[in-house]
Scaffold this motif. Structure first.
Motif, short mmCIF file in Angstrom:
data_model
loop_
_atom_site.label_atom_id
_atom_site.label_comp_id
_atom_site.label_asym_id
_atom_site.label_seq_id
_atom_site.Cartn_x
_atom_site.Cartn_y
_atom_site.Cartn_z
N VAL A 10 97.86 79.31 13.02
CA VAL A 10 97.85 77.81 13.96
C VAL A 10 98.06 76.80 13.79
O VAL A 10 98.19 75.55 14.62
CB VAL A 10 96.37 77.46 12.71
CG1 VAL A 10 95.85 75.83 12.75
CG2 VAL A 10 95.06 78.14 13.18
N VAL A 11 99.11 76.34 12.36
CA VAL A 11 99.95 75.18 12.35
C VAL A 11 101.12 75.78 13.10
O VAL A 11 101.90 74.24 13.26
CB VAL A 11 101.07 75.25 10.89
CG1 VAL A 11 101.56 74.29 9.85
CG2 VAL A 11 99.52 75.15 9.66
N SER A 12 101.50 76.36 13.58
CA SER A 12 102.57 76.90 14.66
C SER A 12 102.45 76.34 16.37
O SER A 12 103.13 75.89 16.67
CB SER A 12 103.40 78.34 14.63
OG SER A 12 104.59 78.08 15.32
N ALA A 13 100.49 76.37 16.31
CA ALA A 13 100.49 77.15 17.45
C ALA A 13 100.62 74.94 17.46
O ALA A 13 100.44 74.45 18.60
CB ALA A 13 99.33 77.39 18.16
N LEU A 14 100.01 74.19 16.85
CA LEU A 14 99.54 72.62 16.52
C LEU A 14 100.69 72.03 16.81
O LEU A 14 100.53 70.92 17.63
CB LEU A 14 98.93 72.18 15.42
CG LEU A 14 97.18 73.00 15.57
CD1 LEU A 14 96.36 72.78 14.82
CD2 LEU A 14 96.27 72.46 16.86
N ALA A 15 101.87 72.90 15.92
CA ALA A 15 103.52 72.26 16.37
C ALA A 15 104.25 72.26 17.28
O ALA A 15 104.74 71.63 17.82
CB ALA A 15 103.91 72.33 14.81
N ALA A 16 103.85 73.17 18.09
CA ALA A 16 104.61 73.68 19.44
C ALA A 16 104.69 72.34 19.98
O ALA A 16 105.25 72.57 20.78
CB ALA A 16 103.47 74.98 20.10
#
Length: 186
Positions: A10-16
């Motif tokens: 989730v964190v990685s996807a939202l930061a992408a």
């Protein structure tokens, strides 16, 4: 299997969506945060970005809107999406507190105060609220007791944290069924 947990996905996807593709200095090109190794090989930055974008789209389409908004409000670094998510969460919070209080409590939860923002740290791209915003005394125009305001704030934060917890459970189910979580995380 790419991600170690639903939270990391989730964190990685939202930061992408906030990652730029501009040219970098040499040391930036050499640095790779969190090298992931699915199936025994490293994931290239392009593969990681593709996976992050896919996870973003998948979770956005599969999660209940309240879960998606809770995750975006809590973990996104994209200003406009975070503000929109806060606005979508406020009407979902059942509370005896006045609407202004609920709005400020949700915002303060989603945008916690940052240390070092008094001119010592770059905050470009981040939402930084003035220190006065976090003063609970300004959230209730009828000046109810401190105990009442703290009780309201605690209850609102508990609802929001519960929503995030439920969202992560649902996200884990979705991502595990897609095979992008490591076996011990699923």
């Amino acid at each position: 299997m790419i991600y170690s947990s639903a939270l990391s996905a989730v964190v990685s996807a939202l930061a992408a969506e906030c990652i730029d593709n501009t040219s970098k200095q040499k040391w930036q090109q050499l640095y790779q945060s969190g090298e992931l190794r699915p199936c025994g090989r490293a994931v290239s930055p392009e593969e990681r970005m593709t996976a992050d974008c896919w996870v973003f789209a998948r979770l956005h389409s599969q999660l209940k809107p309240r879960y998606w908004h809770a995750l975006v409000a809590k973990y996104s670094t994209h200003r406009a999406r975070k503000v929109e998510a806060i606005g979508k969460l406020v009407p979902l919070i059942a509370s005896h507190a006045p609407q202004l209080f609920v709005y400020k409590a949700v915002t303060a939860w989603a945008v916690p105060p940052m240390k070092g923002t008094e001119g010592k740290r770059s905050t470009s791209g981040l939402i930084v609220l003035p220190a006065e915003f976090y003063d609970v005394n300004t959230w209730d125009l009828e000046a109810r007791t401190e105990r009442t305001r703290q009780r309201w704030r605690k209850a609102i934060n508990e609802v929001l944290e519960e929503m995030v917890g439920e969202a992560l459970v649902e996200a884990e189910k979705i991502l595990a069924s897609e095979g992008v979580l490591r076996a011990e995380a699923a």
